[in-house]
Design a protein around this motif. Structure first.
Motif, PDB file in Angstrom:
ATOM      1  N   THR A 209       0.839  -1.207   0.000  1.00 36.37           N
ATOM      2  CA  THR A 209       0.000   0.000   0.000  1.00 36.37           C
ATOM      3  C   THR A 209       0.873   1.255   0.000  1.00 36.37           C
ATOM      4  OG1 THR A 209      -1.744  -1.202   1.175  1.00 36.37           O
ATOM      5  CG2 THR A 209      -1.857   1.198   1.249  1.00 36.37           C
ATOM      6  N   ASN A 213       1.003   3.931  -3.118  1.00 30.45           N
ATOM      7  CA  ASN A 213       0.687   5.349  -2.909  1.00 30.45           C
ATOM      8  C   ASN A 213       1.851   6.254  -3.299  1.00 30.45           C
ATOM      9  OD1 ASN A 213      -1.982   5.006  -2.019  1.00 30.45           O
ATOM     10  ND2 ASN A 213      -1.338   4.600   0.079  1.00 30.45           N
ATOM     11  N   CYS A 241      -4.784  -2.607  -6.708  1.00 39.18           N
ATOM     12  CA  CYS A 241      -3.355  -2.608  -7.061  1.00 39.18           C
ATOM     13  C   CYS A 241      -3.263  -2.855  -8.572  1.00 39.18           C
ATOM     14  CB  CYS A 241      -2.637  -3.718  -6.291  1.00 39.18           C
ATOM     15  SG  CYS A 241      -0.842  -3.618  -6.378  1.00 39.18           S
ATOM     16  N   LEU A 265      -7.171   0.262  -3.099  1.00 36.68           N
ATOM     17  CA  LEU A 265      -6.094   1.137  -3.593  1.00 36.68           C
ATOM     18  C   LEU A 265      -6.604   1.915  -4.801  1.00 36.68           C
ATOM     19  CD1 LEU A 265      -2.948  -1.188  -3.390  1.00 36.68           C
ATOM     20  CD2 LEU A 265      -3.944   0.244  -1.640  1.00 36.68           C
TER      21      LEU A 265
END
Length: 332
Positions: A209, A213, A241, A265
Motif C-alpha cells: 500500500t 501510494n 493494485c 487502492l
C-alpha cells in the motif's frame, strides 16, 4: 452476486503465479510469471516430461559429444525457462516473466548478458519483446541492470522486493514493473514478533500500500504487482493494485467466494496523501537496506532460495538425462 475473483478483475490485472499450464488454462489470466522454484516443481510433473526431454535433447545436441550430463543440465536452465514461457504465451494474451539466474543477482554486467540471452531465445521463437518481462532481483546491481535493459526496450520485472528503498530505486531506473512479496513479509513479521496479523494489519499489505501510494503520488510509470500471498484476505485488501500475481489455489478460493469487494487502492486517494519524496542513490539505498532488517533478511533468503532451486533443478535434469535413452552420438 459476482465472485471475488470476478470483482477483483474489475480493478486489477490478475496474473497467474505458476509454471503449471493446466492451472493457467483454467483461470485464463492476463499475464503469467514463473521462477526457478515453480519451474522445478513443474519439471517433476509427468505431464511436462516431454517439454523437459525436448529441451535436454536439444541442449545435448548443441553442446556436442564432449559435454557431460552435468554440463548439459547446467546449460538447460535458460532454454527450459523459455520453453515453459513459450507454452504459457500460447495460453495467455499478455506477458510472461522469465527470471535471470538468481546467482547473478549482485553482478550487473552478467545479469544484462543473461537477459540478452533470454530475449534472443524469445526473438528466435518469434515472440515480441512486449510479451516478455525479464525478472531480476531487486539488489542495487539488479536495478542497475534493469536501467540498462529498459533503455534497450527490454522490459523488466523487479522481484524479491521487500522495502520502499528497493521500490523507489526501481521506479527511478524506469523498471516496467515491481513484484513486492506480501506473504514473505508477513512470514518474517510473524516469526519476529510471534504474533498473528489480520489482513488489514498485515505488514505485507501495508508495505505494498505504501509503495503503491508513493508511485501514484509522484507519477511514476512503473507498475506494482503484489506477489506471494498467504491467504485471500491479503489479496482483497489490495484490490485496486495495478496487478496481483496469484497462485492457482488462491485463484480457486477467490472464484468460489461470494461477497462485496470494495476497491482499497486508488490513484485518486494517493494524490491527497502527504508523502515525502526520497532522493535515491547507492549510499541511501544501502543505508535504508541495512536499517530494514526484514528487507535485508528476506532479500538474502530469497536469492539463496532461488539459487538453491536452480541447483536442485540441475540435479533433477542430470538424473533425467541419464534416463533419456537417446544416445549422445545422436548429436552427429
Amino acid at each position: 452476486m459476482a465472485s471475488l475473483l470476478e470483482q477483483l478483475r474489475g480493478y486489477t490485472t490478475v496474473v497467474s503465479d505458476s509454471g503449471d499450464f493446466n492451472a493457467i488454462q483454467q483461470f485464463r489470466p492476463q499475464d503469467a510469471t514463473t521462477n526457478p522454484s515453480l519451474i522445478a516443481a513443474a519439471a517433476e510433473m509427468p505431464g511436462y516430461q516431454t517439454v523437459v526431454d525436448d529441451v535436454l535433447k536439444q541442449v545435448r545436441k548443441d553442446a556436442g559429444s564432449g559435454a557431460s550430463d552435468k554440463d548439459i543440465a547446467a546449460l538447460a536452465f535458460r532454454p527450459l525457462e523459455v520453453a515453459f514461457g513459450l507454452k504459457i504465451l500460447n495460453i495467455i494474451p499478455g506477458r510472461v516473466s522469465t527470471e535471470v539466474d538468481a546467482r547473478l543477482s549482485y553482478d550487473t554486467e552478467k545479469s544484462v548478458e543473461e537477459a540478452h540471452a533470454i530475449i534472443a531465445l524469445y526473438d528466435k521463437a518469434g515472440i515480441s519483446r512486449d510479451r516478455v518481462l525479464i525478472k531480476l532481483a531487486s539488489t542495487w546491481e539488479g536495478i542497475r541492470a534493469a536501467e540498462i535493459l529498459e533503455k534497450e526496450g527490454i522490459h523488466c520485472n523487479m522481484t524479491l522486493l521487500f522495502g520502499l528503498h528497493q521500490a523507489v530505486a526501481a521506479a527511478e531506473a524506469h523498471a516496467t514493473l515491481i513484484s513486492p512479496f506480501v506473504g514473505r513479509i508477513l512470514d518474517w513479521y510473524k516469526k519476529d514478533t510471534g504474533k498473528d496479523y489480520a489482513p488489514a494489519d498485515d505488514p505485507g499489505v501495508h508495505s505494498v500500500t505504501t509503495i503503491y501510494n508513493y508511485y501514484k503520488k509522484f507519477g511514476y510509470k512503473t507498475v506494482v504487482m503484489g506477489a506471494s500471498f498467504r491467504n485471500i484476505g491479503e489479496i482483497t485488501e489490495l484490490a485496486g493494485c495495478d496487478l496481483l500475481t496469484i497462485a492457482p489455489k488462491l485463484l480457486t478460493e477467490l472464484e468460489s467466494t461470494q461477497g462485496d469487494l470494495p476497491r482499497k487502492l486508488d490513484p485518486a486517494n494517493s494524490q491527497k496523501l502527504d508523502i515525502k519524496k526520497i532522493p535515491m542513490d547507492k549510499a541511501t539505498f544501502e543505508k535504508m537496506h541495512a536499517e530494514d532488517r526484514m528487507a535485508h533478511d528476506k532479500l538474502k533468503e530469497g536469492i539463496d532460495g532461488f539459487s538453491k532451486a536452480i541447483v536442485d533443478l540441475e540435479v533433477l535434469l542430470t538424473k533425467r538425462l541419464s534416463e533419456i535413452t537417446e544416445p549422445a552420438t545422436a548429436a552427429h
